[in-house]
Motif scaffolding. Structure first.
Motif, PDB file in Angstrom:
ATOM      1  N   TYR A  20       0.854  -1.191   0.000  1.00  0.00           N
ATOM      2  CA  TYR A  20       0.000   0.000   0.000  1.00  0.00           C
ATOM      3  C   TYR A  20       0.889   1.240   0.000  1.00  0.00           C
ATOM      4  O   TYR A  20       1.269   1.747   1.048  1.00  0.00           O
ATOM      5  CB  TYR A  20      -0.923   0.010   1.221  1.00  0.00           C
ATOM      6  CG  TYR A  20      -1.800  -1.213   1.311  1.00  0.00           C
ATOM      7  CD1 TYR A  20      -2.848  -1.405   0.415  1.00  0.00           C
ATOM      8  CD2 TYR A  20      -1.588  -2.188   2.278  1.00  0.00           C
ATOM      9  CE1 TYR A  20      -3.666  -2.524   0.492  1.00  0.00           C
ATOM     10  CE2 TYR A  20      -2.397  -3.305   2.366  1.00  0.00           C
ATOM     11  CZ  TYR A  20      -3.432  -3.468   1.473  1.00  0.00           C
ATOM     12  OH  TYR A  20      -4.237  -4.581   1.545  1.00  0.00           O
ATOM     13  N   GLU A  23       0.144   6.447  -2.585  1.00  0.00           N
ATOM     14  CA  GLU A  23      -1.008   6.803  -3.431  1.00  0.00           C
ATOM     15  C   GLU A  23      -2.260   5.977  -3.128  1.00  0.00           C
ATOM     16  O   GLU A  23      -3.340   6.268  -3.637  1.00  0.00           O
ATOM     17  CB  GLU A  23      -0.636   6.607  -4.910  1.00  0.00           C
ATOM     18  CG  GLU A  23       0.550   7.441  -5.371  1.00  0.00           C
ATOM     19  CD  GLU A  23       0.303   8.936  -5.287  1.00  0.00           C
ATOM     20  OE1 GLU A  23      -0.842   9.368  -5.524  1.00  0.00           O
ATOM     21  OE2 GLU A  23       1.258   9.667  -4.983  1.00  0.00           O
ATOM     22  N   THR A  24      -2.148   4.957  -2.303  1.00  0.00           N
ATOM     23  CA  THR A  24      -3.270   4.068  -2.004  1.00  0.00           C
ATOM     24  C   THR A  24      -4.287   4.765  -1.112  1.00  0.00           C
ATOM     25  O   THR A  24      -3.929   5.261  -0.035  1.00  0.00           O
ATOM     26  CB  THR A  24      -2.775   2.790  -1.293  1.00  0.00           C
ATOM     27  OG1 THR A  24      -1.808   2.146  -2.107  1.00  0.00           O
ATOM     28  CG2 THR A  24      -3.925   1.833  -1.018  1.00  0.00           C
ATOM     29  N   ARG A  27      -4.637   4.160   2.943  1.00  0.00           N
ATOM     30  CA  ARG A  27      -3.382   3.413   3.141  1.00  0.00           C
ATOM     31  C   ARG A  27      -3.211   2.934   4.579  1.00  0.00           C
ATOM     32  O   ARG A  27      -2.942   1.763   4.821  1.00  0.00           O
ATOM     33  CB  ARG A  27      -2.198   4.306   2.762  1.00  0.00           C
ATOM     34  CG  ARG A  27      -0.871   3.643   2.999  1.00  0.00           C
ATOM     35  CD  ARG A  27       0.281   4.585   2.800  1.00  0.00           C
ATOM     36  NE  ARG A  27       1.528   3.849   2.658  1.00  0.00           N
ATOM     37  CZ  ARG A  27       2.716   4.383   2.845  1.00  0.00           C
ATOM     38  NH1 ARG A  27       2.820   5.657   3.137  1.00  0.00           N
ATOM     39  NH2 ARG A  27       3.794   3.651   2.718  1.00  0.00           N
ATOM     40  N   ASN A  30      -5.666   0.226   5.640  1.00  0.00           N
ATOM     41  CA  ASN A  30      -5.331  -1.053   5.010  1.00  0.00           C
ATOM     42  C   ASN A  30      -4.149  -1.720   5.713  1.00  0.00           C
ATOM     43  O   ASN A  30      -4.161  -2.930   5.958  1.00  0.00           O
ATOM     44  CB  ASN A  30      -5.006  -0.859   3.529  1.00  0.00           C
ATOM     45  CG  ASN A  30      -6.218  -0.558   2.693  1.00  0.00           C
ATOM     46  OD1 ASN A  30      -7.296  -1.098   2.928  1.00  0.00           O
ATOM     47  ND2 ASN A  30      -6.068   0.313   1.724  1.00  0.00           N
TER      48      ASN A  30
END
Length: 73
Positions: A20, A23-24, A27, A30
């Protein structure tokens, strides 16, 4: 309250950081889900990791001394 991290959680944390990227979306959530920690704990661990890297780069952390007799050719 500071929580402890097992070696397994640290390894999962490092893998999740790679999985991750910055840019996720979501983030930190997650990553927290992957390692079983809260978002706050994950962010704190990331800050600790960044400081460890800074210290290594500045030469403030000695190279680990190996006590086993492994063959290192």
């Amino acid at each position: 309250m500071e929580s402890s991290w097992t070696q397994r959680q640290n390894k999962e944390f490092e893998k999740a950081l790679a999985k991750y990227d910055i840019e996720t979306p979501d983030r930190w959530q997650n990553i927290a889900n992957e390692v079983g920690k809260s978002v706050e704990e994950v962010k704190r661990q990331f800050e600790i990791l960044k400081e460890d890297v800074r210290r290594i780069e500045r030469g403030q952390v000695p190279f680990p001394y190996r006590t086993n007799n492994s063959n290192t050719n």
